[in-house]
Design a protein around this motif. Structure first.
Motif, mmCIF file in Angstrom:
data_model
loop_
_atom_site.group_PDB
_atom_site.id
_atom_site.type_symbol
_atom_site.label_atom_id
_atom_site.label_comp_id
_atom_site.label_asym_id
_atom_site.label_seq_id
_atom_site.Cartn_x
_atom_site.Cartn_y
_atom_site.Cartn_z
ATOM 1 N N VAL A 1 -10.517 -2.273 3.630
ATOM 2 C CA VAL A 1 -11.572 -2.134 2.629
ATOM 3 C C VAL A 1 -11.425 -0.743 1.896
ATOM 4 O O VAL A 1 -11.549 -0.761 0.760
ATOM 5 C CB VAL A 1 -13.115 -2.071 3.491
ATOM 6 C CG1 VAL A 1 -14.029 -1.628 2.507
ATOM 7 C CG2 VAL A 1 -13.110 -3.335 4.322
ATOM 8 N N THR A 2 -11.148 0.439 2.530
ATOM 9 C CA THR A 2 -10.694 1.453 1.706
ATOM 10 C C THR A 2 -9.538 1.372 0.948
ATOM 11 O O THR A 2 -9.492 1.935 -0.191
ATOM 12 C CB THR A 2 -10.641 2.606 2.695
ATOM 13 O OG1 THR A 2 -9.651 2.397 3.903
ATOM 14 C CG2 THR A 2 -11.994 3.280 3.356
ATOM 15 N N LEU A 3 -8.530 0.451 1.512
ATOM 16 C CA LEU A 3 -7.052 0.492 0.533
ATOM 17 C C LEU A 3 -7.634 -0.529 -0.744
ATOM 18 O O LEU A 3 -7.163 0.113 -1.795
ATOM 19 C CB LEU A 3 -6.201 -0.512 1.276
ATOM 20 C CG LEU A 3 -4.864 -0.915 0.600
ATOM 21 C CD1 LEU A 3 -4.126 0.546 0.081
ATOM 22 C CD2 LEU A 3 -4.030 -1.759 1.563
ATOM 23 N N ALA A 4 -8.666 -1.462 -0.474
ATOM 24 C CA ALA A 4 -9.034 -2.094 -1.743
ATOM 25 C C ALA A 4 -9.722 -1.100 -2.662
ATOM 26 O O ALA A 4 -9.498 -1.240 -3.939
ATOM 27 C CB ALA A 4 -10.185 -3.259 -1.281
ATOM 28 N N VAL A 5 -10.459 -0.263 -2.141
ATOM 29 C CA VAL A 5 -11.231 0.573 -3.071
ATOM 30 C C VAL A 5 -10.310 1.669 -3.834
ATOM 31 O O VAL A 5 -10.435 1.692 -5.095
ATOM 32 C CB VAL A 5 -12.154 1.650 -2.050
ATOM 33 C CG1 VAL A 5 -12.795 2.871 -3.309
ATOM 34 C CG2 VAL A 5 -13.244 1.014 -1.992
ATOM 35 N N ALA A 6 -9.344 2.047 -2.949
ATOM 36 C CA ALA A 6 -8.239 2.861 -3.581
ATOM 37 C C ALA A 6 -7.665 2.085 -4.723
ATOM 38 O O ALA A 6 -7.360 2.670 -5.649
ATOM 39 C CB ALA A 6 -7.145 3.054 -2.553
ATOM 40 N N GLY B 1 0.928 -1.249 -0.055
ATOM 41 C CA GLY B 1 0.089 -0.084 -0.018
ATOM 42 C C GLY B 1 0.735 1.209 -0.067
ATOM 43 O O GLY B 1 0.553 2.190 -0.596
ATOM 44 N N ILE B 2 1.789 1.376 0.866
ATOM 45 C CA ILE B 2 2.825 2.442 0.957
ATOM 46 C C ILE B 2 3.504 2.607 -0.489
ATOM 47 O O ILE B 2 3.643 3.827 -0.900
ATOM 48 C CB ILE B 2 3.751 2.162 1.900
ATOM 49 C CG1 ILE B 2 3.215 2.243 3.399
ATOM 50 C CG2 ILE B 2 5.042 3.149 1.807
ATOM 51 C CD1 ILE B 2 4.087 1.754 4.527
ATOM 52 N N THR B 3 3.984 1.460 -1.083
ATOM 53 C CA THR B 3 4.472 1.665 -2.399
ATOM 54 C C THR B 3 3.715 2.236 -3.437
ATOM 55 O O THR B 3 3.910 3.159 -4.021
ATOM 56 C CB THR B 3 4.861 0.129 -3.147
ATOM 57 O OG1 THR B 3 5.727 -0.484 -2.045
ATOM 58 C CG2 THR B 3 5.493 0.330 -4.315
ATOM 59 N N VAL B 4 2.217 1.670 -3.519
ATOM 60 C CA VAL B 4 1.066 2.344 -4.368
ATOM 61 C C VAL B 4 1.153 3.872 -4.160
ATOM 62 O O VAL B 4 1.026 4.719 -4.916
ATOM 63 C CB VAL B 4 -0.121 1.756 -4.171
ATOM 64 C CG1 VAL B 4 -1.112 2.316 -5.010
ATOM 65 C CG2 VAL B 4 0.018 0.167 -4.398
ATOM 66 N N ALA B 5 0.950 4.074 -2.812
ATOM 67 C CA ALA B 5 0.958 5.491 -2.385
ATOM 68 C C ALA B 5 2.084 6.633 -3.020
ATOM 69 O O ALA B 5 1.767 7.324 -3.604
ATOM 70 C CB ALA B 5 0.775 5.776 -0.864
ATOM 71 N N ILE C 1 -8.378 10.774 -6.059
ATOM 72 C CA ILE C 1 -8.987 10.002 -5.077
ATOM 73 C C ILE C 1 -8.057 9.007 -4.670
ATOM 74 O O ILE C 1 -7.898 8.566 -3.434
ATOM 75 C CB ILE C 1 -10.326 9.297 -5.429
ATOM 76 C CG1 ILE C 1 -11.295 10.342 -5.875
ATOM 77 C CG2 ILE C 1 -10.830 8.525 -4.410
ATOM 78 C CD1 ILE C 1 -12.579 9.972 -6.642
ATOM 79 N N GLY C 2 -7.225 8.323 -5.560
ATOM 80 C CA GLY C 2 -6.403 7.154 -5.226
ATOM 81 C C GLY C 2 -5.310 7.746 -4.250
ATOM 82 O O GLY C 2 -4.889 7.287 -3.174
#
Lengths: 133, 385, 262
Positions: free
Chosen positions: B311-316, B237-241, B296-297
């Motif tokens: 859940v919100t991470l999946a949405v992101a 998730g941090i990588t994606v961010a 939004i991402g």
């Protein structure tokens, strides 16, 4: 290795199917092979007596010759063929070959059909360069 | 190991059958294309690449994104990723299969495809692209397969794999760099003619690839006995961010250069995409949605509360995948070809058969991914049992 | 047993790779070796080391002045006509000044010059980006005469050259081109193309090899001059010396060989 018999059986069936055309023709229907085709020469071809190269060479190597022609013509711009006797021809399927052999169906197609090859020359090259039809 | 993929529940087999049906549909449509020609697509002499190459570009990114788990594990000894490196490698394999097939269906004379090998042409970027894509596919197959087999047998993987693993890291970067060079080295295509294109491709790849991997990890946890791990998902998730932030930053750099310099050759493409040109504006809603989705991402992944909530991470992740897909797939092609070199506007809309063939190719990728993941998860379950 | 079977499979695999490479090696090695016959330039062939063209746009006032040239070109080379714009094939066509020269934008240019039709075609660049892009050398810069040639037998239809060409000079056969041709009107001396390959103007290389000027030049009644750019005494060089000319997107460094007198 207790599957040995199945593996061998499978291999036998595979080989049987794979060689089907051979033994079918040899054993089941011997002597029914299609006769070799006779090509028809137009009057112009007969009058010329010899093609750009000797007939025997043309029979076996015309595809290599055409390949060389198209390669040299397109890529080096050398579009004139000089044969061993020193005679010159335009290196062109449409304009040289088909000029004499204007009967594609009786000349080209007969052999090609017999040996089951489908060269895609005619996708682009027109088969009646003189426009007769 | 392949036998693991043959044992599965009814749902598993239903999924495989569904994929085969979609592949069959795509295959029939491709037969039609083969027979009629690429005229069944929406392509034209002005927009000569379309949906196939757009999705190809995007999937190269997904394949390269796999390196975001390989690199920390093997180079920085980030132990947690040991559980999921093979998932990253297998995702790359599936994505590469789709890439190569999309190139194949895009060819006008596919029967002559191997001419690329028969007449190797080092001055063509496409030649290099074929080399690095196939090379990366081979590397991932060898590494992924052997490491997993070693894990199954409870031994350390073979020593000779190590150099190949290290090699696969620059290879991952190279596949997307070379793919960007396909576009960015062409004079007279102002939209692509920018040195930031390869970095942009990589940043969006490192967002989209790991985002897809997070979704797959969550799916695996919910449907199998193997848990890829909370920590692993969070690190991804941090990588994606970071990657999505850098991607938007690179994009804004491009926007600055183009609109401050105001050179029409470069600017008109962006005007077409975001505002419409000469009354043609079919890309406008897409491009603004892409921007909105990426923003939004960023909000969802940068904010710790929403990132830590799975859940919100999946949405992101879903949002980022779609946002970058529009940006890199649709926008990259439409923006590059419109307006054309004569500064005329001829828009491109993919046709249904074209989309159908693409979906069929995606289904092949999904099938490859399903079988590979089934094996990987099977091995993990076996080892942990 | 397990390991020996495995080793066998490995060896079989390596052997299979080796065998499959054989035709490639053969194809590479099979250069024509027959010394008794040869291919050469014909006795009538026009010789030039970099063909170039100068179009005197002052001589073309209306569409009617350029139409015969386009028709001559497209008839000679069996360029198909499709009504669907997406499938269009163009070798030589006319366009507006601001489309032909989008980098020479001038809102207050001579009205007469602005409204002339401008003929555009492949520029046969000295530094062609399409040649750089082609992954199979199907399009290449011919050493002997500088023409950017398409090898229709080799093109795989990847269309990278179309993306690379900054002049939009290339067309793709999105469908069987013969469907866009009337059989009776075809030129039987020149092949058509097949679906799935790219095509473009070839500077009439087939006519040059027979000692003829390109079809458009012949139809232009002297408004287009064609010749060898490397020969200082050629007609092309004379016209270039005596007139101010421009080239399309000369800033891109492609060195087009089609010049325009405006």
């Amino acid at each position: 290795m207790n599957d040995k018999k199945w593996i061998v059986l499978g291999l036998v069936i595979f080989l049987g199917l794979f060689t089907f055309p051979l033994w079918y023709n040899l054993l089941v229907r011997p002597g029914t092979a299609a006769p070799a085709p006779e090509v028809v020469l137009t009057d112009k071809a007969k009058a010329a007596r010899q093609c750009v190269m000797p007939t025997e060479f043309m029979k076996t190597d015309h595809m290599q010759l055409l390949d060389e022609w198209r390669l040299k013509m397109v890529r080096e711009g050398t579009g004139t063929f000089v044969n061993p006797e020193g005679k010159m021809f335009a290196a062109s399927l449409s304009n040289t070959c088909l000029d004499c052999h204007s009967n594609k169906a009786e000349f080209c197609d007969r052999c090609h059909d017999y040996v089951s090859v489908a060269p895609y020359c005619w996708d682009c090259h027109l088969d009646n360069p003189k426009g007769e039809r | 190991m392949l036998e693991i993929a043959l044992k599965g529940s009814k749902t598993y087999y239903a999924w495989i059958l569904a994929l085969l049906a979609i592949i069959g549909m795509g295959f029939l449509l491709y037969m039609w294309q083969l027979q009629y020609g690429l005229g069944i697509t929406g392509l034209s002499r002005d927009v000569s690449w379309g949906f196939y190459i757009a999705n190809f570009t995007y999937l190269v990114g997904v394949a390269a994104g796999g390196v975001m788990v390989v690199l920390p594990y093997y180079l920085h000894d980030y132990k947690a990723y040991g559980r999921i490196t093979v998932l990253g490698e297998f995702l790359a394999i599936a994505a590469l299969v789709v890439c190569l097939l999309l190139i194949f269906v895009d060819l006008g004379q596919p029967m002559r495809g191997l001419n690329v090998m028969l007449y190797p042409t080092p001055n063509s970027v496409l030649f290099w692209d074929a080399m690095v894509l196939n090379g990366y596919l081979l590397l991932n197959l060898i590494v992924g397969w052997n490491v997993m087999e070693a894990e199954r047998n409870g031994i350390h993987y073979q020593k000779w794999l190590k150099p190949l693993i290290y090699l696969s890291i620059p290879f991952a970067v190279s596949i997307h760099t070379v793919t960007a060079f396909l576009y960015s080295g062409l004079p007279g295509r102002g939209f692509w003619l920018t040195a930031i294109l390869a970095p942009r491709f990589l940043s969006s790849a490192f967002a989209a690839g790991p985002a897809l991997l997070i979704l797959l990890c969550l799916f695996i946890r919910n449907t199998t006995k193997f848990d890829p791990g909370k920590k692993q998902i969070q690190t991804l998730g941090i990588t994606v961010a970071y990657a999505i932030c850098i991607n938007v930053f690179f994009f804004l750099c491009e926007i600055f250069v183009v609109f401050y310099s105001q050179m029409p050759e470069h600017m008109d493409h962006f005007i077409y995409l975001f505002f419409g040109l000469k009354g043609y504006n079919s890309m406008v809603p897409w491009m603004w949605s892409s921007m909105a989705l990426m923003v939004i991402g960023i909000i969802l992944t940068v904010n710790p509360a929403t990132r830590k909530n799975e859940v919100t991470l999946a949405v992101a992740c879903v949002v980022i995948i779609f946002g970058t897909w529009i940006d890199k797939a649709l926008g990259m092609i439409a923006g590059g070809f419109v307006p054309n070199p004569l500064h005329e506007v001829h828009e491109y809309v993919p046709t249904l058969p074209e989309i159908g063939i693409t979906i069929g190719v995606y289904a092949i990728g999904a099938l490859v991914l399903t079988v590979l993941y089934k094996m990987a998860v099977g091995v993990k379950e076996e080892v942990r049992a | 047993m397990e390991s020996s079977r495995r080793r066998f499979m490995k060896m079989a695999g390596i052997a299979a790779v080796g065998l499959s490479a054989q035709p490639v090696i053969k194809a590479v090695a099979a250069a024509p070796t027959n010394g008794t016959h040869s291919l050469q330039k014909g006795p009538k062939a026009l010789i030039g080391s970099q063909w170039a063209m100068v179009i005197d746009t002052r001589r073309f006032k209306t569409e009617r002045d350029v139409a015969p040239l386009i028709e001559a070109c497209h008839k000679t080379h069996n360029v198909p006509h499709f009504s669907d714009r997406r499938h269009e094939i163009k070798w030589l066509w006319e366009t507006h000044f601001h489309n032909a020269f989008p980098d020479i934008v001038n809102p207050h240019m001579s009205e007469e010059a602005e409204h002339r039709p401008y003929l555009v075609l492949c520029n046969h660049c000295e530094n062609p980006p399409c040649v750089r892009a082609c992954p199979t050398k199907a399009t290449f810069k011919r050493q002997s005469d500088g023409i950017v040639v398409m090898d229709m037998h080799r093109c795989i239809g990847c269309r990278f050259c179309m993306a690379a060409c900054p002049y939009g000079a290339r067309s793709f056969n999105f469908r069987d081109p013969r469907q866009g041709l009337v059989e009776k009107e075809m030129n039987p001396q020149y092949p058509t193309r097949m679906k799935g390959v790219v095509e473009k103007c070839n500077f009439c290389s087939e006519r040059l090899s027979e000692g003829l000027m390109p079809a458009c030049v012949e139809a232009s009644k002297g408004a287009i001059v064609f010749g060898d750019l490397r020969d200082p005494n050629s007609e092309v060089r004379r016209v270039l010396r005596e007139n101010f000319t421009i080239r399309r997107k000369s800033g891109l460094g492609t060195e087009p060989c089609v010049y325009y007198i405006v």
